[in-house]
Motif scaffolding. Structure first.
Motif, PDB file in Angstrom:
ATOM      1  N   GLY A  23       1.979  40.758 -47.145  1.00 21.03           N
ATOM      2  CA  GLY A  23       1.487  39.419 -46.852  1.00 21.03           C
ATOM      3  C   GLY A  23       1.561  38.503 -48.058  1.00 21.03           C
ATOM      4  O   GLY A  23       2.044  37.369 -47.958  1.00 21.03           O
ATOM      5  N   ILE A  25      10.887  36.903 -41.629  1.00 22.08           N
ATOM      6  CA  ILE A  25      10.157  37.987 -40.966  1.00 22.08           C
ATOM      7  C   ILE A  25      11.039  39.234 -40.885  1.00 22.08           C
ATOM      8  O   ILE A  25      10.569  40.362 -41.105  1.00 22.08           O
ATOM      9  CB  ILE A  25       9.692  37.541 -39.566  1.00 22.08           C
ATOM     10  N   LEU A  78       1.924  33.781 -43.182  1.00 19.03           N
ATOM     11  CA  LEU A  78       2.236  32.434 -42.676  1.00 19.03           C
ATOM     12  C   LEU A  78       1.178  31.397 -43.063  1.00 19.03           C
ATOM     13  O   LEU A  78       1.521  30.366 -43.661  1.00 19.03           O
ATOM     14  CB  LEU A  78       2.438  32.483 -41.160  1.00 19.03           C
ATOM     15  N   PRO A  79      -0.107  31.608 -42.753  1.00 18.71           N
ATOM     16  CA  PRO A  79      -1.099  30.600 -43.174  1.00 18.71           C
ATOM     17  C   PRO A  79      -1.262  30.515 -44.680  1.00 18.71           C
ATOM     18  O   PRO A  79      -1.489  29.429 -45.224  1.00 18.71           O
ATOM     19  CB  PRO A  79      -2.390  31.058 -42.488  1.00 18.71           C
ATOM     20  N   THR A 111       2.526  39.425 -41.477  1.00 15.25           N
ATOM     21  CA  THR A 111       3.039  38.095 -41.144  1.00 15.25           C
ATOM     22  C   THR A 111       1.889  37.152 -40.809  1.00 15.25           C
ATOM     23  O   THR A 111       1.916  35.970 -41.191  1.00 15.25           O
ATOM     24  CB  THR A 111       4.025  38.184 -39.970  1.00 15.25           C
ATOM     25  N   LEU A 112       0.884  37.657 -40.098  1.00 17.64           N
ATOM     26  CA  LEU A 112      -0.296  36.838 -39.803  1.00 17.64           C
ATOM     27  C   LEU A 112      -0.997  36.385 -41.083  1.00 17.64           C
ATOM     28  O   LEU A 112      -1.604  35.307 -41.118  1.00 17.64           O
ATOM     29  CB  LEU A 112      -1.284  37.623 -38.933  1.00 17.64           C
ATOM     30  N   LEU A 113      -0.946  37.203 -42.111  1.00 16.82           N
ATOM     31  CA  LEU A 113      -1.512  36.819 -43.406  1.00 16.82           C
ATOM     32  C   LEU A 113      -0.583  35.865 -44.153  1.00 16.82           C
ATOM     33  O   LEU A 113      -1.024  34.861 -44.727  1.00 16.82           O
ATOM     34  CB  LEU A 113      -1.762  38.074 -44.248  1.00 16.82           C
ATOM     35  N   CYS A 120       3.783  45.053 -40.132  1.00 15.72           N
ATOM     36  CA  CYS A 120       4.547  43.816 -40.325  1.00 15.72           C
ATOM     37  C   CYS A 120       3.924  42.654 -39.556  1.00 15.72           C
ATOM     38  O   CYS A 120       3.935  41.508 -40.042  1.00 15.72           O
ATOM     39  CB  CYS A 120       6.001  44.024 -39.907  1.00 15.72           C
ATOM     40  N   PHE A 121       3.377  42.931 -38.389  1.00 18.64           N
ATOM     41  CA  PHE A 121       2.718  41.878 -37.617  1.00 18.64           C
ATOM     42  C   PHE A 121       1.505  41.343 -38.371  1.00 18.64           C
ATOM     43  O   PHE A 121       1.334  40.127 -38.527  1.00 18.64           O
ATOM     44  CB  PHE A 121       2.303  42.421 -36.252  1.00 18.64           C
ATOM     45  N   LEU A 122       0.667  42.239 -38.867  1.00 24.47           N
ATOM     46  CA  LEU A 122      -0.533  41.812 -39.593  1.00 24.47           C
ATOM     47  C   LEU A 122      -0.173  41.140 -40.914  1.00 24.47           C
ATOM     48  O   LEU A 122      -0.812  40.163 -41.320  1.00 24.47           O
ATOM     49  CB  LEU A 122      -1.448  43.013 -39.832  1.00 24.47           C
ATOM     50  N   ARG A 178       3.010  47.295 -36.439  1.00 22.80           N
ATOM     51  CA  ARG A 178       1.618  46.878 -36.672  1.00 22.80           C
ATOM     52  C   ARG A 178       1.460  46.282 -38.068  1.00 22.80           C
ATOM     53  O   ARG A 178       0.862  45.205 -38.229  1.00 22.80           O
ATOM     54  CB  ARG A 178       0.709  48.087 -36.502  1.00 22.80           C
TER      55      ARG A 178
END
Length: 213
Positions: free
Chosen positions: A92, A149, A30-31, A26-28, A22-24, A20
């Motif tokens: 992030g 990642i 990348l953009p 990464t979502l932060l 690492c997913f969040l 959870r």
């Protein structure tokens, strides 16, 4: 009751927390990394210099220092967050510096002639970016993005130091309860390996799809 029966639910909860976070993160990252890359390409000096400073600071600072600054230093500037949000924010911000360099290299590898030809045809800069540069860049950067990642997943073990109940923290908790070291940390290592193998397989699939798409 065996070690596996007793502690599997706890280990799985730690694994889920790692996924959870690492997913969040990464979502932060990348953009944010893409935004920093675009600032590096801006005309002028101030914005590219600030973007370059951000990249160099994040790439030159250990993740643990970033986490300590946010978790222990944040309250002194009014930033009060629980440990898990700090982990997401820290990973992030840290990852964005690396993604920015990956995206920059990907954009630079696109032949300059394509941009020049598009400009001669009167295509706006934003459309060149969206229609010509970004699609090619995404195909080029898929392998290094997946590798980064994976690095973030392994770096997430540092979150245990600020009391985040992720996989490494759970392993340490079990070791303290059982006075055993080999079993809990072997289990932690196995779960990290399985998670990273799944990410790597997904990356290979995306890479093949990008090449043939």
């Amino acid at each position: 009751m065996s070690f596996i029966e007793t502690y599997t639910p706890l280990l799985l909860s730690g694994l889920w927390a790692t996924i959870r976070i690492c997913f969040l993160a990464t979502l932060l990252a990348l953009p944010l990394g893409l935004g920093v890359t675009l600032l590096l390409r801006r005309p002028g000096r101030a914005l590219p210099a600030l973007a370059r400073l951000y990249v160099e600071v994040m790439r030159g600072t250990p993740i643990l220092v970033v986490l300590f600054l946010l978790y222990y230093g944040g309250p002194s500037i009014g930033l009060v967050l629980e440990a898990e949000p700090v982990g997401i924010l820290g990973l992030g911000l840290y990852g964005a510096g690396y993604f920015a360099e990956i995206f920059r290299a990907g954009l630079q590898s696109i032949p300059q002639g394509q941009r020049e030809a598009a400009r001669m045809l009167g295509i706006p800069s934003w459309r060149i970016l969206l229609r010509i540069e970004l699609p090619q860049m995404l195909r080029l950067v898929t392998p290094p993005v997946i590798n980064q990642i994976i690095v973030l997943i392994k770096e997430s073990a540092a979150l245990s130091i600020i009391t985040v109940a992720e996989l490494t923290k759970i392993g340490a908790q079990i070791a303290n309860e059982t006075f055993a070291v080999i079993e809990p940390y072997l289990a932690v290592a196995l779960l990290y390996w399985l998670l990273i193998e799944l990410i790597a397989l997904a990356g290979h699939w995306l890479e093949r799809k990008a090449k043939h798409g």
